[in-house]
Design a protein around this motif. Structure first.
Motif, PDB file in Angstrom:
ATOM      1  N   TYR A  62     -23.824 -10.674  27.509  1.00  5.03           N
ATOM      2  CA  TYR A  62     -24.682 -11.297  26.500  1.00  5.03           C
ATOM      3  C   TYR A  62     -26.098 -10.744  26.640  1.00  5.03           C
ATOM      4  O   TYR A  62     -26.686 -10.778  27.722  1.00  5.03           O
ATOM      5  N   PHE A  63     -26.610 -10.207  25.545  1.00  2.89           N
ATOM      6  CA  PHE A  63     -27.931  -9.589  25.575  1.00  2.89           C
ATOM      7  C   PHE A  63     -28.824 -10.254  24.544  1.00  2.89           C
ATOM      8  O   PHE A  63     -28.437 -10.426  23.386  1.00  2.89           O
ATOM      9  N   PHE A  64     -30.037 -10.617  24.984  1.00  2.25           N
ATOM     10  CA  PHE A  64     -30.978 -11.319  24.117  1.00  2.25           C
ATOM     11  C   PHE A  64     -32.218 -10.459  23.922  1.00  2.25           C
ATOM     12  O   PHE A  64     -32.978 -10.192  24.854  1.00  2.25           O
ATOM     13  N   SER A  65     -32.397  -9.988  22.691  1.00  6.65           N
ATOM     14  CA  SER A  65     -33.538  -9.151  22.327  1.00  6.65           C
ATOM     15  C   SER A  65     -33.614  -9.087  20.810  1.00  6.65           C
ATOM     16  O   SER A  65     -32.585  -9.146  20.119  1.00  6.65           O
ATOM     17  N   GLU A  66     -34.815  -8.954  20.297  1.00  4.44           N
ATOM     18  CA  GLU A  66     -34.989  -8.795  18.847  1.00  4.44           C
ATOM     19  C   GLU A  66     -34.850  -7.341  18.420  1.00  4.44           C
ATOM     20  O   GLU A  66     -34.862  -7.042  17.235  1.00  4.44           O
ATOM     21  N   SER A  67     -34.724  -6.447  19.378  1.00  2.00           N
ATOM     22  CA  SER A  67     -34.653  -5.012  19.082  1.00  2.00           C
ATOM     23  C   SER A  67     -33.205  -4.566  18.902  1.00  2.00           C
ATOM     24  O   SER A  67     -32.413  -4.601  19.839  1.00  2.00           O
ATOM     25  N   GLU A  68     -32.871  -4.128  17.706  1.00  2.00           N
ATOM     26  CA  GLU A  68     -31.526  -3.613  17.462  1.00  2.00           C
ATOM     27  C   GLU A  68     -31.294  -2.306  18.224  1.00  2.00           C
ATOM     28  O   GLU A  68     -30.164  -2.007  18.625  1.00  2.00           O
TER      29      GLU A  68
ATOM     30  N   GLN B 173     -30.235  -3.405  21.588  1.00  2.00           N
ATOM     31  CA  GLN B 173     -28.885  -3.950  21.484  1.00  2.00           C
ATOM     32  C   GLN B 173     -27.854  -2.831  21.454  1.00  2.00           C
ATOM     33  O   GLN B 173     -26.824  -2.883  22.141  1.00  2.00           O
ATOM     34  N   ASP B 174     -28.138  -1.802  20.650  1.00  2.00           N
ATOM     35  CA  ASP B 174     -27.228  -0.656  20.562  1.00  2.00           C
ATOM     36  C   ASP B 174     -27.144   0.087  21.891  1.00  2.00           C
ATOM     37  O   ASP B 174     -26.079   0.586  22.277  1.00  2.00           O
TER      38      ASP B 174
END
Length: 456
Positions: A365-371, A374-375
């Protein structure tokens, strides 16, 4: 143990009658399973309360409701999944038709764990029924109320020659693994998964293994901390942390560590109050042995939140621990309980390298606003499945296959993947008799020359 061999033999005989293979039969059995679950809902809720102290809300959403939704989805798509799939034929097969038939394996063994003892016994059964198999069910002896109830329910609506429950302890499981099943579906620990795989290998029985591992929750400095705290706490402490896809440890950026922990403390009070040991919504540990194992972890670092425990009720408060290293015992195995160790980082590359060094996790599970980030996480780390800015939710979708990779499991299920897990894809070529190509035979003149032109 002779009765076990007899029951498997009885199912083998019944399977070869072909009765389980028709669409009408499969549909009727799925509807029967749905109806008996609905009929026994109060008893199911009570059994889960007795064994694991599950609240009605948690028991329904994670066990009963989950199954009913899975059955509904399967019934909606079953005819489509059963239809033979026509595929293209290459030029070398000119004049023929190519078809994939999905056929049942035969007699299957489904071994369930204790943490979601109702759902994880019957969810694979949905796939077995949909695919046209017979099934032997082995519930966990650690949840006796649920085990007894499942046996009663199945016995009332299905004949033993089709679906049968065999209760018992390790000796029973050992004897079951000696039988000539056509497929084994196991959910449980990595250690027992190795035993199951070894036993299956002796008879070359295909397996689906749904295991576990240390699944990280990673919170970067640009995350929405309020939502991250709520979703991580929900994912971690549902069923008192006794979930294979629960966040096993937290990796948080040092810039937001203190702020996130403060948010998590607020969320825990909101969820379970000031005294979670007495909260009816909060689950208990399944056995004294597991309780004692978890209690020992509390000495590994500094307890920031929680840490209270009550042996008589086998309950440990939601606990967050700091000053943990990878060498501590709590980081050497899957915790499978309400303890969340916290590690911190400054560079995401450090997290990627540390996770890569360990066995592949079942979930991430990864929490960040940066796609872009995320990629990067999705591409750089191998894991069974997971979520960006959430926990748990990937397991709920019937459109997504659920399963592990490497030591966290092999094979997947849920939705169509459940149908596929219990099916063999049989490839059929329907060849024309209206003409024949002479060059395919060794006696053909210039046959090899023609073949090279076609295949080269």
């Amino acid at each position: 143990m002779e009765h076990i061999a007899n029951k498997v033999s009885l199912q083998k005989e019944y399977f070869y009658t072909g009765e389980t293979k028709s669409y009408s039969f499969r549909k009727k059995q799925l509807e029967t399973l749905r109806d008996v679950i609905k009929e026994y809902e109060p008893e199911i809720l009570q059994a889960l309360k007795d064994d694991l102290h599950k609240s009605e809300w948690e028991a329904y959403t994670t066990e009963i409701g989950f199954l009913l939704e899975e059955i509904k989805f399967t019934l909606k798509h079953l005819k489509e999944w059963m239809t033979p799939e026509k595929v293209k034929s290459p030029v070398t097969h000119f004049g023929s038709k190519s078809v994939i038939h999905r056929e049942p394996f035969g007699v299957t063994l489904i071994i369930a764990p204790w943490n979601y003892p109702f759902q994880l016994q019957l969810a694979p059964l949905i796939g077995a029924i949909a695919s046209g198999n017979c099934a032997v069910l082995k519930p966990s002896e650690l949840t006796p109320a649920v085990s007894t109830l499942i046996s009663k329910m199945i016995r009332e609506v299905f004949p033993e020659k089709y679906i049968v429950v065999i209760e018992g302890s390790v000796e029973t499981s050992t004897e079951l693994l000696k039988q000539p099943f056509d497929h084994i579906f196991f959910t449980g620990s990595v250690a027992v998964g190795k035993i199951v795989m070894e036993a299956a290998a002796k008879q070359l029985i295909p397996v689906t293994l749904e295991l576990g591992g240390k699944s990280p929750a990673i919170v970067d400095k640009d995350a929405n901390l309020a939502l991250a705290a709520k979703r991580i706490m929900w994912g971690k402490f549902t069923n008192a942390g006794q979930t294979c896809i629960a966040p096993d440890y937290l990796y948080v950026h040092s810039d937001v560590k203190l702020a996130l922990i403060e948010q998590m403390n607020n969320v825990l009070i909101e969820f379970y109050g000031e005294d979670p040991l007495s909260d009816e919504k909060y689950g208990h540990i399944v056995s004294d042995r597991h309780f004692d194992r978890l209690k020992r972890f509390l000495a590994d670092g500094d307890v920031l939140i929680g840490g209270q425990h009550k042996a008589s009720d086998r309950v440990i408060a939601p606990t967050i621990m700091d000053n943990i290293s990878w060498e501590d015992p709590v980081m050497q195995e899957e915790i499978f309980g309400p303890i969340l160790p916290v590690l911190e980082f400054t560079e995401l590359e450090t997290v990627i390298n540390e996770v890569r060094r360990r066995p592949k996790p079942l979930a991430l599970y990864f929490f960040s606003e940066s796609e872009e980030k995320q990629d990067e996480i999705t591409s750089a780390i191998s894991f069974g499945g997971g979520c960006m800015n959430d926990t748990f939710m990937h397991i709920v979708s019937p459109y997504l296959p659920f399963g592990g990779v490497g030591s966290s499991g092999t094979g997947s299920y849920h939705g169509k993947a459940s149908f596929q897990a219990f099916s063999h894809e049989k490839s059929i070529v329907k060849q024309t008799t209206k003409f024949d190509f002479a060059f395919r035979y060794p006696s053909a003149k210039n046959g090899l020359k023609i073949i090279k032109k076609i295949m080269g």
